[in-house]
Design an enzyme around this catalytic site. Structure first.
Site, PDB file in Angstrom:
ATOM      1  N   GLU A   1      16.827 -61.357  25.999  1.00 20.56           N
ATOM      2  CA  GLU A   1      17.886 -60.860  26.883  1.00 20.56           C
ATOM      3  C   GLU A   1      17.588 -59.487  27.465  1.00 20.56           C
ATOM      4  O   GLU A   1      18.461 -58.622  27.522  1.00 20.56           O
ATOM      5  CB  GLU A   1      19.221 -60.828  26.117  1.00 20.56           C
ATOM      6  CG  GLU A   1      19.638 -62.209  25.640  1.00 20.56           C
ATOM      7  CD  GLU A   1      20.887 -62.192  24.794  1.00 20.56           C
ATOM      8  OE1 GLU A   1      21.717 -63.092  24.971  1.00 20.56           O
ATOM      9  OE2 GLU A   1      21.007 -61.290  23.956  1.00 20.56           O
TER      10      GLU A   1
HETATM   11  N1  IFG Z   1      22.229 -64.058  21.741  1.00 20.79           N
HETATM   12  C1  IFG Z   1      21.590 -62.779  21.379  1.00 20.79           C
HETATM   13  C2  IFG Z   1      21.963 -62.219  20.036  1.00 20.79           C
HETATM   14  C3  IFG Z   1      23.421 -62.457  19.677  1.00 20.79           C
HETATM   15  C4  IFG Z   1      23.733 -63.932  19.819  1.00 20.79           C
HETATM   16  C5  IFG Z   1      25.128 -64.234  19.291  1.00 20.79           C
HETATM   17  C6  IFG Z   1      19.613 -64.069  20.731  1.00 20.79           C
HETATM   18  C7  IFG Z   1      18.114 -64.149  20.613  1.00 20.79           C
HETATM   19  C8  IFG Z   1      23.567 -64.333  21.253  1.00 20.79           C
HETATM   20  N2  IFG Z   1      20.125 -62.988  21.382  1.00 20.79           N
HETATM   21  O1  IFG Z   1      20.297 -64.940  20.259  1.00 20.79           O
HETATM   22  O2  IFG Z   1      21.714 -60.819  20.024  1.00 20.79           O
HETATM   23  O3  IFG Z   1      24.270 -61.668  20.468  1.00 20.79           O
HETATM   24  O4  IFG Z   1      25.327 -65.614  19.115  1.00 20.79           O
END
Ligand code: IFG
Length: 533
Positions: free
Chosen positions: A335
């Site tokens: 992200e």
């Molecule tokens: N995605 C984000 C996490 C977390 C997650 C919560 C990944 C690799 C959503 N990144 O999963 O930091 O916020 O479910």
């Protein structure tokens, strides 16, 4: 009544009482049927021989190699308090003739983590090629004993082990869980509790998500403000926290004794607000942002163009590598919406070089597949779509399977689960179990898969009970997916075996989610899975 008559009555009564009490404690060893065992993960091969061995005060725990003493001690510590038996531990180069639990290394077992557990009326023998396999045999023996041993309190149950031969070994070498200690911090004792519980189910990796926007949780001596400032708070709370390097080493050692390898994650270049708030010079504009207490993602990025960024990474990875015996360091990579695609690729290429320079291999979330991947870099498949992970396979990387819709255990089970979220959907116990790693994503076959890992993100998770509620019982299915061949797994059989695990989960005082889709049964009215057939 004549005195001698009363005396004889007295002896008759005494004799009757003694035989009554002795009969009571000397319950006959009722032969148990090894075929009725309910072990999780499912055992690969079980051959029952219809009798029993009783662990009692004459039992000794003996080991054939000094490498096995820690495992022998672990078993003794597990059984002594609950039985009151002495259970002496001693080294012996050959199997005793009777009353033994004998641990031995052998080169007749080809796999690293496999073991053979043979129980006769004279005792139990556990053999493996490495101590880890003997440890897993001990964990199986543990599950063959009454759940009451898990309470840690003195029990009255007889410790009968059904006789027969168990041969067992895992399908995948990486069977793990991830705990996000950044969004909310969890202290050493909570992490050790999680390690204890994972080890019961033969899981062997714990990935600690040590840094994110909301918190930096590992002491870096050359950059002290990372924890002084970056570790001082967390989501919606002023309660922060971090591990000193001594505490981190304590966790690593505790995990190692249970054959669990710690995989530390420093999330880069995004998810870095805590670091950026700690050092203005890390920011492109030289201005440190405020500490962040929210739950948004994708707004932060290290300054890709600044040289200091790479000194920072080098120092952090260097200090972390020095206290991490495991082969992997996770660099995050997820992200990074505030980093341009070109900058991202440039950064990930450099970060991999830095990790390798410090003698470690890289794991990254699946976006890292956009970069040039070093030969031993692992791509962790998390996204709802598989294109990043498939790109990783095309570049020769192995995949660590953590698809969010199946294994993100911060997802609620259903709409009434008391904790968690649901952006990736609700994940029932069956949803987390009834799928196959090797057929889940086109383009990712068995030979491309390193193993399985279930992440627990903690934006909405604040206590050990919250952790236990979300990961139990789903993590037990993950343990089985990593251990047992897909061809030997099916939900209808597993759910009965899981339901028969109720006493053990209760005895371990786990705050598990008692899903109504699982036939939870106590020993008293237990049917075993094979009586169903
Ligand atoms: N995605 C984000 C996490 C977390 C997650 C919560 C990944 C690799 C959503 N990144 O999963 O930091 O916020 O479910």
């Amino acid at each position: 009544m004549k005195p001698y008559l009363s005396l004889s009555y007295f002896f008759v009564i005494c004799f009757g009482l003694t035989c009554l009490t002795s009969c009571q404690t000397k319950r006959p060893a009722i032969p148990k049927d090894l075929a009725k065992q309910q072990v999780i993960p499912k055992l690969v091969s079980v051959i029952p021989t219809g009798s029993s061995y009783e662990i009692n005060n004459n039992t000794s725990i003996q080991y054939q190699s000094e490498k096995l003493q820690p495992v022998a001690d672990y078993l003794a510590k597990m059984l002594r308090p609950v039985t009151g038996f002495e259970l002496p531990v001693k080294m012996k180069d050959s199997k005793p003739s009777s009353n033994y639990i004998y641990l031995t290394l052998t080169d007749s077992i080809s796999t690293d983590e496999g073991y053979k557990l043979e129980t006769k009326e004279s005792g139990v023998e556990i053999k493996a090629s490495k101590p880890v396999g003997v440890f897993y045999g001990v964990q199986t023996l543990r599950q063959l004993l009454p759940a009451s041993i898990e309470t840690g309190a003195k029990i009255t149950d007889t410790l009968l082990v059904a006789t027969g031969v168990i041969k067992d070994n895992p399908t995948y070498g990486y069977r793990g869980a991830m705990l996000d200690v950044s969004r909310h911090f969890f202290g050493v004792e909570d992490v050790k509790r999680y390690i204890d519980l994972l080890s019961i189910y033969k899981m062997n990796r714990l990935h600690l998500h040590l840094t994110d926007d909301q918190g930096w949780r590992i002491e870096i001596k050359s950059w002290p403000k990372l924890t002084e400032i970056g570790g001082s708070t967390s989501i919606d709370s002023t309660k922060g926290g971090f591990y000193t390097q001594e505490q981190y080493k304590d966790i690593v050692k505790y995990a190692q004794k249970r054959f669990i390898t710690i995989v530390p994650e420093i999330d880069l270049p995004g998810h870095t607000n805590a670091a950026l708030a700690s050092y203005p010079e890390l920011n492109c504009d030289g201005v440190a942002p405020k500490l962040y207490h929210g739950t948004k993602v994708g707004f932060s990025s290290l300054c890709i163009d600044k040289e200091i960024t790479y000194k920072f990474i080098d120092d952090v990875i260097g200090e972390l590598a020095a206290i991490t015996p495991g082969e992997y360091i996770h660099i995050g990579g997820d992200e990074s919406h505030a980093t341009s695609p070109e900058d991202y690729v440039y950064f990930i290429d450099k970060a991999q070089e830095i990790v390798n320079k410090h003698g470690k291999k890289v794991i990254g979330w699946d976006e890292v597949a956009h970069a040039k991947l070093l030969p031993n870099t692992i791509v962790q498949f998390w996204s709802r779509k598989g294109e990043n992970a498939v790109e990783g396979v095309e570049k020769g990387a192995k995949i660590l399977m953590s698809p969010a819709p199946k294994l993100y255990f911060d997802m609620k089970y259903d709409s009434i689960t008391r904790v968690g979220q649901n952006w990736a959907g609700y994940i029932k116990v069956e949803d987390a179990y009834s799928w196959d790693l090797e057929t889940y994503q086109e383009g990712i076959a068995k030979e491309n898969i390193l193993g399985i890992e279930a992440p627990l993100w903690t934006e909405y998770v604040q206590t050990m009970d919250d952790i236990e509620h979300l990961v139990f019982p789903r993590i037990m299915g993950v343990a089985e997916m990593g251990w047992t061949p897909a061809s030997q797994r099916n939900w209808d059989e597993y759910k009965v075996r899981l339901g028969n695990h109720k006493d053990r989960l209760d005895a371990l005082d786990i705050d598990y989610y008692a899903s109504t889709f699982v036939p939870w049964r106590s020993k008293t009215n237990q049917e075993t899975s094979n009586t169903k057939e």
